[in-house]
Design an enzyme around this catalytic site. Sequence first.
Site, short mmCIF file in Angstrom:
data_model
loop_
_atom_site.label_atom_id
_atom_site.label_comp_id
_atom_site.label_asym_id
_atom_site.label_seq_id
_atom_site.Cartn_x
_atom_site.Cartn_y
_atom_site.Cartn_z
N ASP A 117 -50.93 39.70 -39.14
CA ASP A 117 -51.44 40.33 -37.98
C ASP A 117 -52.07 39.92 -36.84
O ASP A 117 -52.64 40.08 -35.75
CB ASP A 117 -51.59 41.80 -37.79
N GLN A 145 -55.33 27.32 -39.90
CA GLN A 145 -56.67 28.01 -40.22
C GLN A 145 -57.47 27.82 -41.00
O GLN A 145 -57.37 26.77 -41.81
CB GLN A 145 -55.58 29.80 -40.69
N GLU A 172 -42.32 29.04 -43.67
CA GLU A 172 -43.83 29.10 -43.97
C GLU A 172 -44.54 28.52 -42.62
O GLU A 172 -44.21 26.82 -43.05
CB GLU A 172 -44.33 29.13 -45.02
N ASP A 230 -43.37 38.86 -44.33
CA ASP A 230 -45.00 38.87 -45.35
C ASP A 230 -45.95 38.18 -44.52
O ASP A 230 -45.70 36.68 -44.41
CB ASP A 230 -44.58 38.09 -46.42
N SER A 231 -46.44 39.03 -42.91
CA SER A 231 -47.15 37.94 -42.50
C SER A 231 -48.25 38.79 -42.42
O SER A 231 -48.37 40.04 -42.91
CB SER A 231 -46.71 37.87 -41.69
N HIS A 268 -46.73 42.79 -53.16
CA HIS A 268 -45.50 42.10 -53.51
C HIS A 268 -44.36 42.34 -54.09
O HIS A 268 -42.51 42.72 -53.37
CB HIS A 268 -46.05 40.68 -54.49
#
Length: 281
Positions: free
Chosen positions: A262, A123, A198, A259-260, A154
């Site tokens: 979409d 990315q 990750e 925690d990502s 968070h």
Amino acid sequence: EFNGSAPPTLALRVRLLGIFLEGPYRRISMSRLHEPGSGWGLLASRRLQQLRLYRAHLSAAVLGVVLGSILQARLLTPQCPVGAACIFGPPGVQPYVEFAEIAGFWAVYEVQRQLYTVQSPFQHIAVYETNFHGRILTIDTALMLTERDERNYHEMLSHVPLNYLPEARRVLVIGGGDGGTVTQAVRHANLREVVWVEIDEIVVRTSRKYFPKVSAGADDSRVKLVTRNAAHWVAEQQFSALRDAEGRTGDGFDVVLIDSTDFGQAEPLFSAEVYASVKRL
């Protein structure tokens, strides 16, 4: 005239051109131009003049269509102001008008400068310094966090489930390359281990350098970073340990925090197979 409506279709444009061509060619019979008398010579002369006129109209129409298309594309394409970071939403999804400062963008941030940009194997990553929100992190032009309000996200993601389980010992964090979720999780003294999976190590390194407070939890000795595709990792881990009578691994996780994003590399996480694998952990 551009009025904000949808652009004319290709079929309509072709039909408009056909109207200009249809008239002169439909009635002129070139085989009869040489017949003597009956005024055919005069008629042919008039038809030829009419044809030249139609050709002039056709040229003007073609030029108008081309220029109109260019102008329309220009007007329909949002322009990001100089000195700003413009955040796009998912393709084909329109932002809420009341929150869109400039049409076509989800948010526009006034920036002082771009601090860093890099294309990882997965990315595009960028860091900006803004006047109001402090530093912001974007991935593929989508906003990931701002220094000013990242804790609102968070803290809720981490503390709500962990406060319900004060005896939790092992936590799995999927995604969250900026380290914010891990940093909040390690504030719970009862945890023995935080496994952090990750996919993009460059996001982790970028956050460690430009968002040291957000990613401070990565230095905790209880944190184990695994640089893998989380969807593949959980599928492997569900078969890597002995199971109890209920089918769960003997040394499983008490809490799993996802925690990502979409989109992009995170899309495989949103499947029934992945959640079934996570449940077995």
